[in-house]
Design a protein around this motif. Structure first.
Motif, PDB file in Angstrom:
ATOM      1  N   VAL A 122       1.020  -1.204   0.009  1.00  0.00           N
ATOM      2  CA  VAL A 122       0.084   0.173   0.065  1.00  0.00           C
ATOM      3  C   VAL A 122       0.763   1.419   0.077  1.00  0.00           C
ATOM      4  O   VAL A 122       1.873   1.348   0.907  1.00  0.00           O
ATOM      5  N   LEU A 123       0.446   2.147  -0.996  1.00  0.00           N
ATOM      6  CA  LEU A 123       1.082   3.410  -0.871  1.00  0.00           C
ATOM      7  C   LEU A 123      -0.201   4.585  -0.780  1.00  0.00           C
ATOM      8  O   LEU A 123      -0.719   4.751  -1.861  1.00  0.00           O
ATOM      9  N   SER A 124      -0.453   4.908   0.201  1.00  0.00           N
ATOM     10  CA  SER A 124      -1.533   5.887   0.537  1.00  0.00           C
ATOM     11  C   SER A 124      -1.318   7.194   0.967  1.00  0.00           C
ATOM     12  O   SER A 124      -0.627   7.515   1.783  1.00  0.00           O
ATOM     13  N   HIS A 125      -1.479   7.980  -0.294  1.00  0.00           N
ATOM     14  CA  HIS A 125      -1.219   9.464  -0.028  1.00  0.00           C
ATOM     15  C   HIS A 125       0.202   9.875   0.568  1.00  0.00           C
ATOM     16  O   HIS A 125       0.418  10.748   1.333  1.00  0.00           O
ATOM     17  N   ALA A 126       1.108   9.169  -0.017  1.00  0.00           N
ATOM     18  CA  ALA A 126       2.656   9.035   0.346  1.00  0.00           C
ATOM     19  C   ALA A 126       3.319   9.565  -1.064  1.00  0.00           C
ATOM     20  O   ALA A 126       4.527   9.720  -0.672  1.00  0.00           O
ATOM     21  N   SER A 127       2.884   9.448  -2.265  1.00  0.00           N
ATOM     22  CA  SER A 127       3.716   9.409  -3.430  1.00  0.00           C
ATOM     23  C   SER A 127       4.166  10.819  -3.595  1.00  0.00           C
ATOM     24  O   SER A 127       5.297  11.019  -4.208  1.00  0.00           O
ATOM     25  N   TRP A 128       3.710  11.965  -3.217  1.00  0.00           N
ATOM     26  CA  TRP A 128       4.132  13.338  -3.493  1.00  0.00           C
ATOM     27  C   TRP A 128       5.209  13.708  -2.582  1.00  0.00           C
ATOM     28  O   TRP A 128       6.045  14.651  -2.645  1.00  0.00           O
ATOM     29  N   GLU A 154      -3.823   8.634  -4.080  1.00  0.00           N
ATOM     30  CA  GLU A 154      -3.167  10.079  -3.989  1.00  0.00           C
ATOM     31  C   GLU A 154      -4.315  11.135  -4.500  1.00  0.00           C
ATOM     32  O   GLU A 154      -5.332  10.643  -4.910  1.00  0.00           O
ATOM     33  N   TRP A 155      -4.309  12.368  -3.997  1.00  0.00           N
ATOM     34  CA  TRP A 155      -5.131  13.402  -4.409  1.00  0.00           C
ATOM     35  C   TRP A 155      -5.356  13.314  -6.001  1.00  0.00           C
ATOM     36  O   TRP A 155      -4.312  13.396  -6.767  1.00  0.00           O
ATOM     37  N   ASP A 156      -6.596  13.366  -6.272  1.00  0.00           N
ATOM     38  CA  ASP A 156      -6.967  13.596  -7.745  1.00  0.00           C
ATOM     39  C   ASP A 156      -7.001  14.920  -8.322  1.00  0.00           C
ATOM     40  O   ASP A 156      -8.107  15.574  -7.776  1.00  0.00           O
ATOM     41  N   THR A 157      -5.975  15.427  -9.028  1.00  0.00           N
ATOM     42  CA  THR A 157      -5.874  16.548  -9.493  1.00  0.00           C
ATOM     43  C   THR A 157      -6.682  16.977 -10.574  1.00  0.00           C
ATOM     44  O   THR A 157      -6.838  18.016 -11.156  1.00  0.00           O
ATOM     45  N   ARG A 158      -7.756  16.122 -11.107  1.00  0.00           N
ATOM     46  CA  ARG A 158      -8.753  16.101 -12.207  1.00  0.00           C
ATOM     47  C   ARG A 158     -10.237  16.765 -11.283  1.00  0.00           C
ATOM     48  O   ARG A 158     -10.874  15.906 -11.126  1.00  0.00           O
TER      49      ARG A 158
END
Length: 276
Positions: A122-128, A154-158
């Motif tokens: 799991v990679l949860s809200h950590a990619s940035w 991750e946050w959806d920039t769309r």
């Protein structure tokens, strides 16, 4: 365990309980979408203070296991350090199925695992938090080797609502500024979009499962990122003499479009995949 019981496992001030309730409720939505099951072994990278870890531990139950890993040292974080927060979680009703390794840099070889040692990574809200897109890809390749499937959020920039604009602009302002800095403590160091993730998955011939956007209106992250730009970034920009003046003026002008009033958080882009 229900929402309140999971929240009670977290280290927090009584005044912060509503914040934690919102954060935990959102992560329950993520874990439900990923369909993490009882008895599974989970590797979570970027576990932080354990917000997602607690929900994962509840999902796998006493017969499962969650290995949380974070590059940050035990002394990192506020108002509680991640060391204090993870120690508290380990002593809770969920602690028996959790282990934490903090101050651990996977990409530097601090730890490694056998192939398919985990059912889920799991990679949860950590990619940035990664310093570059290349480093993120290196991590995703390892996770796809170590786990039968990888789950990502991750946050959806769309954005789909104009009220989400300030959250997006705060993220863009931070990531643009951070691209010019050598060292940083920012939450946003590399800007990764859902389109980037789709391209990464396709380029590695991983089999993507379902993908969706999960919106949690009460999530406080948008307000935190907006406040960070208003209270810190703009002041640092005004004092910084190392940036090109035109670029600095652009970021300062952009920051004036960011407002807390009537702002909404972006949704979370969620997906999962497995290496074929």
């Amino acid at each position: 365990m229900n929402l309140e019981e999971i929240v009670d496992c977290m280290l927090l001030n009584e005044n912060d309980k509503e914040i934690q309730r919102t954060q935990t409720e959102h992560r329950i939505k993520l874990v439900d979408f990923w369909q993490v099951k009882k008895g599974e072994r989970v590797l979570e990278v970027g576990c932080g203070q354990g917000d997602t870890t607690a929900v994962l531990a509840n999902a796998v139950g006493q017969d499962g296991f969650v290995q949380g890993i974070d590059i940050a040292p035990r002394t990192y974080g506020a108002p509680f350090t991640i060391g204090d927060a993870t120690n508290h979680l380990k002593k809770s009703k969920l602690g028996a199925q959790i282990d934490f390794k903090l101050g651990t840099d996977i990409l530097k070889g601090d730890i490694t695992f056998p192939e398919k040692a985990f059912d889920v990574a799991v990679l949860s809200h950590a990619s940035w938090y990664f310093s570059s897109k290349e480093e993120l890809i290196q991590m995703l390749v390892l996770l796809s080797k170590w786990a039968k499937r990888v789950c990502y959020a991750e946050w959806d920039t769309r954005i789909t609502d104009v009220k989400q604009r300030s959250h997006l602009l705060a993220v863009l302002t931070q990531s643009s500024y951070e691209a010019f800095k050598q060292e940083t403590q920012s939450n946003i160091r590399t800007f990764i979009t859902p389109i980037d993730m789709q391209e990464i998955i396709q380029a590695h011939n991983w089999k993507m499962n379902a993908e969706t956007s999960i919106f949690s209106e009460k999530m406080q992250d948008s307000r935190w990122e907006i406040s960070y730009v208003k209270d810190f970034i703009t002041k640092e920009l005004e004092a910084d003499l190392g940036l090109p003046e035109k670029f600095k003026a652009f970021l300062l002008s952009q920051s004036k479009l960011i407002t807390l009033e009537n702002s909404l958080p972006m949704a979370s882009y969620c997906t999962s995949w497995q290496a074929e």
